[in-house]
Structure formats: structure tokens, C-alpha cells
Write a protein that holds these residues in place. Structure first.
Motif, short mmCIF file in Angstrom:
data_model
loop_
_atom_site.label_atom_id
_atom_site.label_comp_id
_atom_site.label_asym_id
_atom_site.label_seq_id
_atom_site.Cartn_x
_atom_site.Cartn_y
_atom_site.Cartn_z
N SER A 54 0.79 3.88 -2.98
CA SER A 54 0.47 5.27 -2.66
C SER A 54 1.55 6.21 -3.16
O SER A 54 1.26 7.28 -3.71
CB SER A 54 0.29 5.45 -1.15
N PHE A 55 2.80 5.81 -2.96
CA PHE A 55 3.92 6.61 -3.44
C PHE A 55 3.86 6.75 -4.96
O PHE A 55 4.06 7.84 -5.50
CB PHE A 55 5.24 5.99 -2.99
N GLU A 56 3.57 5.65 -5.66
CA GLU A 56 3.46 5.71 -7.12
C GLU A 56 2.34 6.66 -7.54
O GLU A 56 2.50 7.46 -8.46
CB GLU A 56 3.20 4.32 -7.70
N TYR A 57 1.20 6.58 -6.87
CA TYR A 57 0.06 7.43 -7.20
C TYR A 57 0.40 8.91 -7.00
O TYR A 57 0.12 9.75 -7.86
CB TYR A 57 -1.16 7.05 -6.37
N ILE A 58 1.01 9.22 -5.87
CA ILE A 58 1.40 10.61 -5.59
C ILE A 58 2.41 11.10 -6.63
O ILE A 58 2.30 12.22 -7.14
CB ILE A 58 1.97 10.73 -4.16
N VAL A 109 0.84 -1.21 0.00
CA VAL A 109 0.00 0.00 0.00
C VAL A 109 0.87 1.25 0.00
O VAL A 109 0.56 2.23 -0.71
CB VAL A 109 -0.99 -0.01 1.19
N VAL A 110 1.94 1.25 0.74
CA VAL A 110 2.85 2.41 0.77
C VAL A 110 3.47 2.62 -0.61
O VAL A 110 3.52 3.75 -1.11
CB VAL A 110 3.94 2.23 1.85
#
Length: 78
Positions: free
Chosen positions: A65-69, A61-62
Motif C-alpha cells: 500500500s505504501f509503495e502504491y501511494i 499489505v502495508v
């Protein structure tokens, strides 16, 4: 210093080795996430295995999330 073009190329260009590796890594993590989610639904899992599955879930998930941001930061504004 790594610029916006580097990350745009990394995320969107699978014609480069770096882009291919990143895309394969994300695809691998999706499969890992699906498998761990499926295993987590099985009955009678040991507490140790539940903890390992939880850690894998948190890590994936981290990363997602980092990829999405990162994708939001390098996206072209319209």
C-alpha cells in the motif's frame, strides 16, 4: 530532505543499485505473500502459525500500500 526525484528514481529506475534493491525487495515480498497465502489454505494449522501468517500478510499489505501511494504521489500528471 528527500525529494520527488529520489522516489521517482527509486521506483522506476532499475539501472541504479537503489532501484534494483527496491525492485528485488518488492518481488521478494510478492513471493512471500503468495507462499503465506498458500500455506494459510492448508488444513489443521496451529493457532500460532495462523497468527504468524496473519502478521506477515498485514506487513506485506502495508508495504504494498505504501509503495502504491508513493507511486501515485510521484506519477506524472497528464
Amino acid at each position: 530532505m528527500v525529494g520527488k526525484d529520489f522516489f521517482t528514481d527509486l521506483l522506476d529506475n532499475t539501472n541504479t543499485l537503489r532501484g534494483k534493491v527496491f525492485a528485488l525487495l518488492i518481488q521478494f515480498l510478492i513471493i512471500v505473500s503468495l507462499v503465506t497465502f498458500s500455506i494459510d489454505t492448508l488444513p489443521n494449522l496451529s493457532e500460532n502459525l495462523k497468527w504468524i501468517l496473519y502478521l506477515v500478510e498485514i506487513i506485506t499489505v502495508v508495504i504494498f500500500s505504501f509503495e502504491y501511494i508513493l507511486r501515485c504521489l510521484v506519477a506524472k500528471k497528464s
